[in-house]
Design a protein around this motif. Structure first.
Motif, PDB file in Angstrom:
ATOM      1  N   ARG A 215       0.913  -1.180  -0.069  1.00  0.00           N
ATOM      2  CA  ARG A 215      -0.055  -0.058  -0.013  1.00  0.00           C
ATOM      3  C   ARG A 215       0.950   1.222   0.069  1.00  0.00           C
ATOM      4  N   TYR A 216       0.357   2.388  -0.193  1.00  0.00           N
ATOM      5  CA  TYR A 216       0.950   3.669  -0.371  1.00  0.00           C
ATOM      6  C   TYR A 216       0.587   4.737   0.716  1.00  0.00           C
ATOM      7  N   LEU A 217       1.607   5.615   1.106  1.00  0.00           N
ATOM      8  CA  LEU A 217       1.422   6.777   1.730  1.00  0.00           C
ATOM      9  C   LEU A 217       1.422   7.995   0.771  1.00  0.00           C
ATOM     10  N   TYR A 218       0.937   8.700   0.628  1.00  0.00           N
ATOM     11  CA  TYR A 218       0.945   9.883  -0.335  1.00  0.00           C
ATOM     12  C   TYR A 218       2.032  10.905   0.571  1.00  0.00           C
ATOM     13  N   GLN A 219       3.157  11.143  -0.165  1.00  0.00           N
ATOM     14  CA  GLN A 219       4.350  11.689   0.450  1.00  0.00           C
ATOM     15  C   GLN A 219       4.431  13.185  -0.142  1.00  0.00           C
ATOM     16  N   THR A 220       4.289  14.192   0.602  1.00  0.00           N
ATOM     17  CA  THR A 220       4.204  15.722   0.276  1.00  0.00           C
ATOM     18  C   THR A 220       5.623  16.176   0.817  1.00  0.00           C
ATOM     19  N   LEU A 221       5.910  17.209   0.057  1.00  0.00           N
ATOM     20  CA  LEU A 221       7.362  17.980   0.312  1.00  0.00           C
ATOM     21  C   LEU A 221       7.045  19.216   1.390  1.00  0.00           C
ATOM     22  N   ARG A 222       7.893  19.545   2.307  1.00  0.00           N
ATOM     23  CA  ARG A 222       7.725  20.436   3.489  1.00  0.00           C
ATOM     24  C   ARG A 222       8.713  21.537   2.979  1.00  0.00           C
ATOM     25  N   THR A 223       9.450  21.547   2.038  1.00  0.00           N
ATOM     26  CA  THR A 223      10.509  22.533   1.819  1.00  0.00           C
ATOM     27  C   THR A 223      10.211  23.620   0.683  1.00  0.00           C
ATOM     28  N   LEU A 224       8.810  23.949   0.561  1.00  0.00           N
ATOM     29  CA  LEU A 224       8.241  24.611  -0.293  1.00  0.00           C
ATOM     30  C   LEU A 224       7.268  26.003   0.310  1.00  0.00           C
ATOM     31  N   PRO A 225       7.089  26.865  -0.539  1.00  0.00           N
ATOM     32  CA  PRO A 225       6.075  27.903   0.165  1.00  0.00           C
ATOM     33  C   PRO A 225       4.928  27.081   0.474  1.00  0.00           C
ATOM     34  N   PRO A 226       4.278  27.813   1.858  1.00  0.00           N
ATOM     35  CA  PRO A 226       3.121  27.174   2.282  1.00  0.00           C
ATOM     36  C   PRO A 226       1.916  26.834   1.513  1.00  0.00           C
ATOM     37  N   GLU A 227       1.689  27.876   0.405  1.00  0.00           N
ATOM     38  CA  GLU A 227       0.590  27.451  -0.767  1.00  0.00           C
ATOM     39  C   GLU A 227       0.922  26.176  -1.491  1.00  0.00           C
ATOM     40  N   ALA A 228       2.089  26.031  -1.733  1.00  0.00           N
ATOM     41  CA  ALA A 228       2.349  24.727  -2.273  1.00  0.00           C
ATOM     42  C   ALA A 228       2.350  23.549  -1.600  1.00  0.00           C
ATOM     43  N   VAL A 229       2.807  23.711  -0.220  1.00  0.00           N
ATOM     44  CA  VAL A 229       2.536  22.622   0.783  1.00  0.00           C
ATOM     45  C   VAL A 229       0.939  22.318   1.008  1.00  0.00           C
ATOM     46  N   PHE A 230       0.429  23.369   1.098  1.00  0.00           N
ATOM     47  CA  PHE A 230      -1.158  23.046   1.306  1.00  0.00           C
ATOM     48  C   PHE A 230      -1.811  22.283   0.223  1.00  0.00           C
ATOM     49  N   ALA A 231      -1.643  22.577  -1.104  1.00  0.00           N
ATOM     50  CA  ALA A 231      -1.999  22.176  -2.264  1.00  0.00           C
ATOM     51  C   ALA A 231      -1.724  20.741  -2.330  1.00  0.00           C
ATOM     52  N   GLN A 232      -0.449  20.176  -2.056  1.00  0.00           N
ATOM     53  CA  GLN A 232      -0.068  18.766  -1.958  1.00  0.00           C
ATOM     54  C   GLN A 232      -0.680  18.230  -0.868  1.00  0.00           C
ATOM     55  N   LEU A 233      -0.922  18.955   0.317  1.00  0.00           N
ATOM     56  CA  LEU A 233      -1.531  18.079   1.241  1.00  0.00           C
ATOM     57  C   LEU A 233      -3.118  17.789   0.923  1.00  0.00           C
ATOM     58  N   TYR A 234      -3.869  18.826   0.399  1.00  0.00           N
ATOM     59  CA  TYR A 234      -5.182  18.739   0.027  1.00  0.00           C
ATOM     60  C   TYR A 234      -5.506  17.740  -0.848  1.00  0.00           C
ATOM     61  N   ALA A 235      -4.558  17.761  -1.902  1.00  0.00           N
ATOM     62  CA  ALA A 235      -4.743  16.618  -2.855  1.00  0.00           C
ATOM     63  C   ALA A 235      -4.355  15.336  -2.733  1.00  0.00           C
ATOM     64  N   GLY A 236      -3.368  15.217  -1.700  1.00  0.00           N
ATOM     65  CA  GLY A 236      -2.855  14.023  -0.936  1.00  0.00           C
ATOM     66  C   GLY A 236      -3.693  13.398  -0.238  1.00  0.00           C
ATOM     67  N   TYR A 237      -4.656  14.283   0.519  1.00  0.00           N
ATOM     68  CA  TYR A 237      -5.647  13.719   1.471  1.00  0.00           C
ATOM     69  C   TYR A 237      -6.907  12.976   0.420  1.00  0.00           C
ATOM     70  N   ASP A 238      -7.229  13.818  -0.517  1.00  0.00           N
ATOM     71  CA  ASP A 238      -8.012  13.399  -1.341  1.00  0.00           C
ATOM     72  C   ASP A 238      -7.704  12.043  -2.087  1.00  0.00           C
ATOM     73  N   VAL A 239      -6.419  12.046  -2.648  1.00  0.00           N
ATOM     74  CA  VAL A 239      -6.082  10.635  -3.034  1.00  0.00           C
ATOM     75  C   VAL A 239      -6.141   9.619  -2.170  1.00  0.00           C
ATOM     76  N   ALA A 240      -5.729   9.844  -0.985  1.00  0.00           N
ATOM     77  CA  ALA A 240      -5.910   9.017   0.220  1.00  0.00           C
ATOM     78  C   ALA A 240      -7.350   8.517   0.541  1.00  0.00           C
ATOM     79  N   HIS A 241      -8.407   9.398   0.466  1.00  0.00           N
ATOM     80  CA  HIS A 241      -9.749   9.143   0.742  1.00  0.00           C
ATOM     81  C   HIS A 241     -10.597   8.295  -0.169  1.00  0.00           C
ATOM     82  N   THR A 242      -9.996   8.539  -1.585  1.00  0.00           N
ATOM     83  CA  THR A 242     -10.582   7.998  -2.660  1.00  0.00           C
ATOM     84  C   THR A 242     -10.137   6.694  -3.291  1.00  0.00           C
TER      85      THR A 242
END
Length: 507
Positions: free
Chosen positions: A247-274
Motif C-alpha cells: 500500500r502507499y502513503l502519499y508523500q508531500t514535500l515540506r521545503t516549499l512555500p506554504p501555498e504549495a505545501v497546502f495544495a499537496q496536502l489537500y490533493a494527497g488527502y483526497d487521493v488517500a480518501h478516494t
C-alpha cells in the motif's frame, strides 16, 4: 496490486489452519537458540535473514532503489553522467574530455567512474571531505543525483522494492510515493494563502482537485502495470515480489512555500480518501531545513484543518529527525508533540529528539496511552544523524510502553535491508526472541491496512482460537489486516520448525 491482494486472501485463509499445528516447544527452543546467537554475528545474520518480518512501514520508494539500478536505467535511456558532481543528468551526451561527463553506457568499461557514481548516489564508503562534510548532507544530496533516472522507472523501482522485500521475508510494505506531485505544486502556486485561511484555500483549489487526483491515480496505475510486467505477476515465472502486499502513503514535500505545501496536502488527502491503494499521508524532506523549521507549526495546523474535511485519512509523520547542534535548542522542543497533538499523527517516523522535547516524560506517557507507534530507522539515524548504538532512544520508547517497529527508511541509499535493522537491534539491546517477534507483529498491528486486528489486548482474538473454525475463517475473510497477521503467525511456526531442525543453529 489490489487484485493480487484479493487473490492471495484465499491463500491466507487456507494457510491459517496450519498455525496451530506447530510444535508448542519449538518457540521456546528457538528462543534459546536466539540467545546463543546474539554473541555469534555470522549465525545471527543467517537466522535474522530467514526470520519473518511483518512489515516495513517507513520506506521511501525512490530511496529504496540501489544506485546500480539507477545507473543501469540511465544507460538504457541514453542519459549522461556528471562524474565530478555525482549526478545523472536529464539529457544525453557523447564522450567529453575535461568536464567529467560521459554517457551512462560508458560505465560498462570504466570501473573507476562507476564506483565514483555509486559512492555519490549512496552512503557506500562515505568519508567526509571539505566539500562533502557530513553524512546528513551526502545522504540528502543523493536524491538530486539520481532523480533524472527515477522518473521513467517508478514501476521498475516498485518491482525492485517488492522483490527485495520478498527476499527479506517481509509480508507487507507501505511505500511513500508522490505521483502527480508537480501538478499539485503548480496548483498551489496559483492560489497564494491568505494568512492561514485554509477554508478559502480549499475553495480555490477544489475546482482543480479532480484533475490533480486523476493524474496521481493514473501515474500509480502506470507504475503498478510496469511493475507487474517486470515481475511477471500471474505467470509461471512470477517473481517472489508478486506475493508481497503493498500500500502507499502519499508523500508531500515540506521545503516549499506554504501555498504549495497546502495544495499537496489537500490533493494527497483526497487521493488517500478516494483510492484504497493509498492508506495515508506523510510529509517529507529534511526536517532541519530552514523552511521546514520556520513553517513546521503552520504545517501541523494544515494537517489539523484537513483532518476536519477528511476524518478517515490516517497520518504517519516524520517528526523529531533532529539532534542538538543540527538546529538551535528551541527547535528540539515540540515537533513530536505537535505531530501527535495538533496534526493527529497515528505514527511518528524517527522520533530521535524525544529527549529534548518539553516535558518528554508526559509526552511518552501520552504516546503510550494513545498507542502512537514510532517507526525506528536505526541505520538511517546512524548515517544521517550519527545517532547509533545505545544512544538511540529505541530503548526509551520501549521502557515507556510506546509501541515501536523497525523499518528501513531508504534502504537503497543506506545500502541495507530490514534484516540489517533487526541485527542492529538484536546486537545493541538485550532483546529476547519474544521481543523481536513483537517488533515484527507491531509492523502489521500499526500498519494502516483496513480491517480489524487479529490481536485484542495482547492476545489472539477469541474468534480465532481455532483458526480452522468457520467463525475464524469468516472473520479473516472480512479483515485484510487479520489475514496478513495470521499469515505471519504461520510463517513464525514454519520458521521455528526449521530453526530447531537446522544443525547450524542448534549445535
Amino acid at each position: 496490486m489490489m487484485v493480487r491482494s484479493l487473490l492471495l486472501a484465499s491463500v491466507f485463509l487456507t494457510a491459517s489452519v496450519s498455525v496451530c499445528q506447530a510444535t508448542p516447544g519449538n518457540e521456546q527452543k528457538t528462543a534459546r537458540i536466539f540467545t546463543t546467537l546474539q554473541s555469534d554475528p555470522v549465525r545471527l545474520a543467517l537466522f535474522m535473514r530467514q526470520f519473518p518480518k511483518g512489515a516495513d512501514l517507513h520506506n521511501h520508494l525512490v530511496g529504496a532503489v540501489y544506485a546500480e539500478s539507477y545507473l543501469k536505467w540511465a544507460a538504457q535511456d541514453g542519459l549522461c553522467l556528471s562524474v565530478n558532481q555525482g549526478k545523472i543528468l536529464p539529457h544525453g551526451c557523447t564522450a567529453t574530455l575535461g568536464k567529467g561527463e560521459l554517457p551512462a553506457t560508458a560505465l560498462a568499461n570504466n570501473s573507476g567512474a562507476e564506483n565514483r557514481m555509486i559512492d555519490a548516489l549512496s552512503m557506500r564508503d562515505f568519508v567526509p571531505t571539505a566539500t562533502d562534510r557530513s553524512g546528513h548532507d551526502h545522504f540528502f544530496a543523493t536524491f538530486s543525483g539520481f532523480v533524472a533516472a527515477a522518473e521513467k522507472h517508478m514501476g521498475d523501482s516498485l518491482a525492485e522494492a517488492l522483490d527485495r522485500a520478498a527476499q527479506d521475508h517481509v509480508t507487507y510494505v507501505e511505500l511513500m510515493i508522490s505521483p502527480g506531485l508537480g501538478g499539485m505544486i503548480a496548483a498551489g502556486s496559483k492560489h497564494p494563502l491568505q494568512d492561514e485561511n485554509y477554508a478559502d484555500a480549499i475553495k480555490a483549489l477544489t475546482p482543480e482537485l479532480p484533475q490533480l487526483v486523476a493524474a496521481a491515480r493514473h501515474e500509480t496505475d502506470q507504475m503498478e502495470q510496469q511493475a507487474q510486467q517486470v515481475m511477471q505477476c500471474g505467470s509461471a515465472h512470477a517473481h517472489p515480489g508478486c506475493a508481497v502486499t503493498v500500500r502507499y502513503l502519499y508523500q508531500t514535500l515540506r521545503t516549499l512555500p506554504p501555498e504549495a505545501v497546502f495544495a499537496q496536502l489537500y490533493a494527497g488527502y483526497d487521493v488517500a480518501h478516494t483510492d484504497p491503494r493509498f492508506v495515508g499521508v506523510n510529509i517529507v524532506a529534511p526536517e532541519d531545513d530552514m523552511i521546514s523549521m520556520r513553517d513546521y507549526d503552520k504545517h501541523m495546523r494544515m494537517f489539523q484543518a484537513l483532518n476536519a474535511v477528511y476524518p478517515d485519512v490516517k497520518l504517519s509523520l516524520h517528526a523529531g529527525e533532529l539532534t542538538p547542534g543540527l538546529v538551535p535548542p528551541e527547535g528540539l522542543t515540540h515537533h513530536i508533540r505537535s505531530a501527535v497533538e495538533i496534526a493527529g499523527a497515528r505514527r511518528v517516523g524517527h522520533g530521535i529528539d524525544i529527549l529534548w522535547e518539553n516535558d518528554a516524560s508526559s509526552l511518552l506517557t501520552e504516546m503510550a496511552n494513545k498507542k502512537i507507534m514510532v517507526e525506528i530507522n536505526l541505520t538511517s539515524n546512524d548515517v544521517i544523524l550519527n545517532i547509533k548504538g545505545k544512544n538511540h532512544p529505541f530503548s526509551l520508547y520501549r521502557r515507556a510502553g510506546v509501541p515501536v517497529a523497525l523499518s528501513t527508511d531508504d534502504e537503497g541509499v543506506s545500502r541495507g535491508n530490514l534484516t540489517q535493522e533487526y541485527i542492529r537491534a538484536a546486537t545493541t539491546w538485550p532483546l529476547t526472541y519474544q521481543d523481536i517477534k513483537q517488533l515484527s507483529r507491531n509492523g502489521l498491528e500499526y500498519a494502516f491496512i483496513p480491517g480489524e486486528s487479529l490481536w485484542q489486548k495482547g492476545a489472539m482474538t477469541m474468534l480465532c482460537k481455532k483458526p480452522e473454525a468457520k467463525i475464524c475463517q469468516n472473520f479473516l475473510s472480512h479483515n485484510e489486516k487479520a489475514r496478513l497477521q495470521m499469515a505471519l503467525e504461520k510463517n513464525f511456526s514454519e520458521f521455528e520448525n526449521n530453526v530447531v531442525k537446522n544443525d547450524l543453529f542448534s549445535h
